[in-house]
Motif scaffolding. Structure first.
Motif, PDB file in Angstrom:
ATOM      1  N   LEU A   1      -2.038  -3.304  -2.900  1.00  0.00           N
ATOM      2  CA  LEU A   1      -1.976  -4.661  -2.341  1.00  0.00           C
ATOM      3  C   LEU A   1      -1.978  -4.584  -0.820  1.00  0.00           C
ATOM      4  O   LEU A   1      -1.630  -3.562  -0.247  1.00  0.00           O
ATOM      5  CB  LEU A   1      -0.700  -5.365  -2.815  1.00  0.00           C
ATOM      6  CG  LEU A   1      -0.570  -5.554  -4.322  1.00  0.00           C
ATOM      7  CD1 LEU A   1       0.837  -5.985  -4.674  1.00  0.00           C
ATOM      8  CD2 LEU A   1      -1.575  -6.566  -4.822  1.00  0.00           C
ATOM      9  N   VAL A   2      -2.355  -5.684  -0.190  1.00  0.00           N
ATOM     10  CA  VAL A   2      -2.368  -5.713   1.271  1.00  0.00           C
ATOM     11  C   VAL A   2      -1.587  -6.912   1.792  1.00  0.00           C
ATOM     12  O   VAL A   2      -1.474  -7.938   1.114  1.00  0.00           O
ATOM     13  CB  VAL A   2      -3.808  -5.777   1.843  1.00  0.00           C
ATOM     14  CG1 VAL A   2      -4.566  -4.510   1.546  1.00  0.00           C
ATOM     15  CG2 VAL A   2      -4.540  -6.979   1.322  1.00  0.00           C
ATOM     16  N   GLY A   3      -1.063  -6.753   2.997  1.00  0.00           N
ATOM     17  CA  GLY A   3      -0.458  -7.859   3.726  1.00  0.00           C
ATOM     18  C   GLY A   3       0.589  -8.638   2.960  1.00  0.00           C
ATOM     19  O   GLY A   3       1.577  -8.094   2.496  1.00  0.00           O
ATOM     20  N   THR A   4       0.333  -9.921   2.830  1.00  0.00           N
ATOM     21  CA  THR A   4       1.339 -10.833   2.294  1.00  0.00           C
ATOM     22  C   THR A   4       1.269 -10.971   0.762  1.00  0.00           C
ATOM     23  O   THR A   4       1.996 -11.777   0.191  1.00  0.00           O
ATOM     24  CB  THR A   4       1.158 -12.225   2.918  1.00  0.00           C
ATOM     25  OG1 THR A   4      -0.193 -12.625   2.726  1.00  0.00           O
ATOM     26  CG2 THR A   4       1.475 -12.206   4.392  1.00  0.00           C
ATOM     27  N   GLU A   5       0.423 -10.166   0.100  1.00  0.00           N
ATOM     28  CA  GLU A   5       0.265 -10.300  -1.357  1.00  0.00           C
ATOM     29  C   GLU A   5       1.558  -9.997  -2.116  1.00  0.00           C
ATOM     30  O   GLU A   5       1.857 -10.651  -3.114  1.00  0.00           O
ATOM     31  CB  GLU A   5      -0.861  -9.394  -1.862  1.00  0.00           C
ATOM     32  CG  GLU A   5      -2.226  -9.903  -1.488  1.00  0.00           C
ATOM     33  CD  GLU A   5      -3.356  -9.005  -1.972  1.00  0.00           C
ATOM     34  OE1 GLU A   5      -4.424  -9.545  -2.276  1.00  0.00           O
ATOM     35  OE2 GLU A   5      -3.169  -7.776  -2.043  1.00  0.00           O
ATOM     36  N   VAL A   6       2.325  -9.027  -1.649  1.00  0.00           N
ATOM     37  CA  VAL A   6       3.581  -8.680  -2.328  1.00  0.00           C
ATOM     38  C   VAL A   6       4.550  -9.854  -2.256  1.00  0.00           C
ATOM     39  O   VAL A   6       5.188 -10.212  -3.241  1.00  0.00           O
ATOM     40  CB  VAL A   6       4.218  -7.407  -1.730  1.00  0.00           C
ATOM     41  CG1 VAL A   6       5.563  -7.125  -2.387  1.00  0.00           C
ATOM     42  CG2 VAL A   6       3.296  -6.221  -1.926  1.00  0.00           C
ATOM     43  N   LYS A   7       4.629 -10.494  -1.076  1.00  0.00           N
ATOM     44  CA  LYS A   7       5.512 -11.658  -0.917  1.00  0.00           C
ATOM     45  C   LYS A   7       5.066 -12.785  -1.829  1.00  0.00           C
ATOM     46  O   LYS A   7       5.880 -13.485  -2.424  1.00  0.00           O
ATOM     47  CB  LYS A   7       5.507 -12.138   0.538  1.00  0.00           C
ATOM     48  CG  LYS A   7       6.190 -11.181   1.471  1.00  0.00           C
ATOM     49  CD  LYS A   7       6.147 -11.703   2.878  1.00  0.00           C
ATOM     50  CE  LYS A   7       6.832 -10.747   3.836  1.00  0.00           C
ATOM     51  NZ  LYS A   7       6.801 -11.231   5.203  1.00  0.00           N
TER      52      LYS A   7
END
Length: 154
Positions: free
Chosen positions: A31-37
């Motif tokens: 995943l990249v950037g804000t995808e986890v949030k």
């Protein structure tokens, strides 16, 4: 998956209806950037998601991760293909099975396991219409038996 530290974020309900599940696997996801949030907020969908082996890599396609509300210019395309992380030999074994008639790799759920995002994928075989009807009939019969037993005990 009643393990400690596991929190299920999304399930693919349609998969159990559409496919016979042969084998299950756990894979990490890139995943990249804000995808986890965004996933932590529960804004993802596996409804039409499927997996493909391409150039020796396992990709998940059509998994919708909504852009993070408080995100910025770094938000990515919500439907972009994402790489799944598995051992090479497992990927090659899956690829060999998918080449056979009627097999598909379908994601069943996305969950957090000790703060890491994991995807449960399964090697599935498509159900025919009569199989789906058969399952519905069995479910109804089981429900009626349980109802009769409950009435009998009261």
């Amino acid at each position: 998956m009643a393990d400690k530290g596991v929190k299920i974020m999304a399930r693919n309900q349609k998969a159990h209806h559409e496919y016979f599940i042969e084998e299950r696997f756990e894979a990490g996801i890139e995943l990249v950037g804000t995808e986890v949030k965004s996933i932590r907020a529960g804004t993802l969908s596996l409804k039409d998601a499927w997996c493909q082996v391409k150039d020796g890599q396992l990709l998940i396609k059509q998994m919708h991760v909504a852009p993070y509300d408080k995100g910025n210019i770094f938000n990515k395309d919500p439907l972009r293909p994402r790489r799944l992380l598995m051992h090479k030999r497992e990927i090659l074994r899956l690829y060999g099975k998918v080449k056979q008639d009627g097999y598909a790799i379908i994601p069943l759920s996305v969950y957090f396991k000790n703060s890491r995002v994991k995807v449960e994928i399964a090697l599935c075989k498509g159900k025919k219409l009569y199989d789906k009807r058969d399952d519905a009939a069995k479910r109804d019969a089981k429900r009626q038996i349980e109802r009769a037993m409950k009435e009998r005990n009261h």
